[in-house]
Design a protein around this motif. Sequence first.
Motif, PDB file in Angstrom:
ATOM      1  N   LEU A 320      10.977  -2.778   2.870  1.00 46.72           N
ATOM      2  CA  LEU A 320      10.027  -2.497   3.943  1.00 46.72           C
ATOM      3  C   LEU A 320       9.348  -3.766   4.460  1.00 46.72           C
ATOM      4  O   LEU A 320       8.279  -3.700   5.064  1.00 46.72           O
ATOM      5  CB  LEU A 320       8.967  -1.496   3.453  1.00 46.72           C
ATOM      6  N   HIS A 321       9.977  -4.912   4.235  1.00 47.47           N
ATOM      7  CA  HIS A 321       9.364  -6.196   4.593  1.00 47.47           C
ATOM      8  C   HIS A 321       8.948  -6.238   6.062  1.00 47.47           C
ATOM      9  O   HIS A 321       7.868  -6.732   6.399  1.00 47.47           O
ATOM     10  CB  HIS A 321      10.340  -7.331   4.291  1.00 47.47           C
ATOM     11  N   GLU A 322       9.797  -5.728   6.943  1.00 42.40           N
ATOM     12  CA  GLU A 322       9.501  -5.797   8.376  1.00 42.40           C
ATOM     13  C   GLU A 322       8.596  -4.665   8.838  1.00 42.40           C
ATOM     14  O   GLU A 322       8.072  -4.709   9.947  1.00 42.40           O
ATOM     15  CB  GLU A 322      10.798  -5.783   9.190  1.00 42.40           C
ATOM     16  N   VAL A 323       8.430  -3.638   8.009  1.00 46.00           N
ATOM     17  CA  VAL A 323       7.669  -2.449   8.431  1.00 46.00           C
ATOM     18  C   VAL A 323       6.650  -2.065   7.361  1.00 46.00           C
ATOM     19  O   VAL A 323       6.464  -0.898   7.040  1.00 46.00           O
ATOM     20  CB  VAL A 323       8.614  -1.272   8.749  1.00 46.00           C
ATOM     21  N   GLY A 324       5.965  -3.065   6.822  1.00 47.13           N
ATOM     22  CA  GLY A 324       5.061  -2.836   5.695  1.00 47.13           C
ATOM     23  C   GLY A 324       3.987  -1.812   5.965  1.00 47.13           C
ATOM     24  O   GLY A 324       3.543  -1.104   5.056  1.00 47.13           O
ATOM     25  N   GLU A 325       3.548  -1.680   7.219  1.00 47.66           N
ATOM     26  CA  GLU A 325       2.471  -0.746   7.525  1.00 47.66           C
ATOM     27  C   GLU A 325       2.884   0.710   7.294  1.00 47.66           C
ATOM     28  O   GLU A 325       2.030   1.595   7.204  1.00 47.66           O
ATOM     29  CB  GLU A 325       2.012  -0.928   8.964  1.00 47.66           C
ATOM     30  N   LEU A 326       4.177   0.980   7.180  1.00 47.15           N
ATOM     31  CA  LEU A 326       4.652   2.333   6.900  1.00 47.15           C
ATOM     32  C   LEU A 326       4.585   2.674   5.415  1.00 47.15           C
ATOM     33  O   LEU A 326       4.750   3.835   5.029  1.00 47.15           O
ATOM     34  CB  LEU A 326       6.090   2.506   7.392  1.00 47.15           C
ATOM     35  N   THR A 327       4.355   1.674   4.569  1.00 49.61           N
ATOM     36  CA  THR A 327       4.447   1.848   3.119  1.00 49.61           C
ATOM     37  C   THR A 327       3.556   2.963   2.571  1.00 49.61           C
ATOM     38  O   THR A 327       4.019   3.771   1.758  1.00 49.61           O
ATOM     39  CB  THR A 327       4.137   0.524   2.403  1.00 49.61           C
ATOM     40  N   PRO A 328       2.263   3.058   2.931  1.00 47.62           N
ATOM     41  CA  PRO A 328       1.439   4.095   2.305  1.00 47.62           C
ATOM     42  C   PRO A 328       1.986   5.508   2.479  1.00 47.62           C
ATOM     43  O   PRO A 328       2.050   6.282   1.517  1.00 47.62           O
ATOM     44  CB  PRO A 328       0.078   3.908   2.986  1.00 47.62           C
ATOM     45  N   VAL A 329       2.396   5.861   3.688  1.00 46.04           N
ATOM     46  CA  VAL A 329       2.931   7.212   3.902  1.00 46.04           C
ATOM     47  C   VAL A 329       4.275   7.379   3.202  1.00 46.04           C
ATOM     48  O   VAL A 329       4.551   8.421   2.593  1.00 46.04           O
ATOM     49  CB  VAL A 329       3.029   7.531   5.408  1.00 46.04           C
ATOM     50  N   VAL A 330       5.136   6.361   3.263  1.00 49.54           N
ATOM     51  CA  VAL A 330       6.429   6.450   2.571  1.00 49.54           C
ATOM     52  C   VAL A 330       6.208   6.620   1.074  1.00 49.54           C
ATOM     53  O   VAL A 330       6.893   7.413   0.403  1.00 49.54           O
ATOM     54  CB  VAL A 330       7.293   5.211   2.874  1.00 49.54           C
ATOM     55  N   ALA A 331       5.226   5.910   0.524  1.00 50.64           N
ATOM     56  CA  ALA A 331       4.930   6.033  -0.902  1.00 50.64           C
ATOM     57  C   ALA A 331       4.437   7.440  -1.239  1.00 50.64           C
ATOM     58  O   ALA A 331       4.789   7.998  -2.283  1.00 50.64           O
ATOM     59  CB  ALA A 331       3.887   5.000  -1.314  1.00 50.64           C
ATOM     60  N   ALA A 332       3.637   8.029  -0.357  1.00 51.09           N
ATOM     61  CA  ALA A 332       3.155   9.385  -0.599  1.00 51.09           C
ATOM     62  C   ALA A 332       4.303  10.381  -0.609  1.00 51.09           C
ATOM     63  O   ALA A 332       4.378  11.269  -1.476  1.00 51.09           O
ATOM     64  CB  ALA A 332       2.134   9.770   0.472  1.00 51.09           C
ATOM     65  N   VAL A 333       5.226  10.246   0.337  1.00 53.97           N
ATOM     66  CA  VAL A 333       6.392  11.136   0.365  1.00 53.97           C
ATOM     67  C   VAL A 333       7.241  10.917  -0.887  1.00 53.97           C
ATOM     68  O   VAL A 333       7.723  11.877  -1.516  1.00 53.97           O
ATOM     69  CB  VAL A 333       7.220  10.901   1.644  1.00 53.97           C
ATOM     70  N   ALA A 334       7.403   9.641  -1.283  1.00 56.84           N
ATOM     71  CA  ALA A 334       8.211   9.323  -2.471  1.00 56.84           C
ATOM     72  C   ALA A 334       7.618   9.949  -3.727  1.00 56.84           C
ATOM     73  O   ALA A 334       8.348  10.344  -4.648  1.00 56.84           O
ATOM     74  CB  ALA A 334       8.326   7.816  -2.634  1.00 56.84           C
ATOM     75  N   ALA A 335       6.284  10.046  -3.790  1.00 53.35           N
ATOM     76  CA  ALA A 335       5.635  10.645  -4.961  1.00 53.35           C
ATOM     77  C   ALA A 335       5.926  12.136  -5.063  1.00 53.35           C
ATOM     78  O   ALA A 335       5.754  12.731  -6.130  1.00 53.35           O
ATOM     79  CB  ALA A 335       4.126  10.416  -4.892  1.00 53.35           C
TER      80      ALA A 335
END
Length: 444
Positions: A320-335
């Motif tokens: 997610l290097h180029e799209v780091g701002e998406l990380t929090p929501v992606v992490a929530a879905v991953a959980a």
Amino acid sequence: MTDDLWPAPTASSAVDATVTVPGSKSVTNRALVLAALASEPGWIRRPLRSRDTLLMASALRSLGVGIEDTVNNATGGTGGGDAWRVIPAGLRGPASVDVGNAGTVMRFLPPVAVLADGPVHFDGDPRSHERPLHGVIDALRALGARIDDEGRGALPLTVHGTGALDGGTVTVDASSSSQFVSALLLSGARYNQGLEVRHVGGPLPSLPHIRMTVEMLRAAGAQVDAPEDGGEADVWRVTPGALLGCDLVVEPDLSNAAPFLAAALVTGGRVTVRDWPRRTTQPGDRLREILTAMGGSCGIGDEGLTMTGGGRILGIEADLHEVGELTPVVAAVAALADSESHLYGIAHLRLHETDRLAALAKELNGLGGDVTETADGLRIRPRPLHGGVFRTYEDHRLATAAAVLGLAVPGVQVEDVATTGKTLPDFPGLWTAMLAGSAAPATA
């Protein structure tokens, strides 16, 4: 305090909604800077009106730029409705700028302030003092600007504008924030010799945001040479010249669409985001690829982008290097997935509104998750989650991630959900409306 806790709604059935997401913060704030530096008035239509963009507008007004609220479409622009008319003027000091905790304001405006006739003082929220600004400060000093920051390389600081800057070639280590490059490029055409920016150091994060800057500069009439055009790697050149006053319609903020599209996956439902552009430089466009890899399906039609959940959430291995701002929501879905996820390439998130990696690990684990930090990311092993307080650390993207968790986990209470107003006004109202079957932004 309980008064500061928002009970995240739990979905009782699959979501089926059409959502209108407010305009892009990244586009709005770049457009404001370019319009302020133009040689003629311009229009910004459907701008985002949030804390970050209102701080940018207020800062430019303090420098003498006219920014008028209007709903007049008499000039023939296609945006109509809500708009800002920006009337450039000679930039003046002394002035004081409150940056809040907006990276775009604290980084984009010092290169503008060197063109002001007088000192411009910058300060902001306590967290803003901890965010890196050295790249912009050092580059401007190398180009001949005088900046007082008492050696901090951070806020507060004063730029002593002289009305002009020669410009030329400068090197900058932008490995901690691509905004260092964008900040310099946005003002470069107004420097006497233009500007050549050379990045030195580690990999550049969020390259799509630099591409956005380049495209918007070109739309304003600037001549820009960039690496993606076959030029030298990590080198950008802006030729000196006048900028045009543009008539720009701001795209929806695709990164802010993340929680709404994620809701389709989490509930096995369907969400349409209106007016999704078929071509864009916004990093949020990667949501189509990421959420599809996690079990969704999507398509773009006349109304917008529709994401449909498949009833199962898959773990993901994602850079997610180029799209780091998406990380929090992606992490929530991953959980909430049925297999492990590894999100990497995002060490720079430790320097955002908060240390996002540490915060996500702590808060997800506090709800029963199994998340570990790596050198440059997160490893997420799904576990049964339970309710509890999810702290946001004054970070808007943590708050929206918590709302996504709440769809599937009863009893999630979000601390300071109002922090979403940084880029997404009335998020709680939009979220509730989505669960009811439709969502549109509150009127400004």
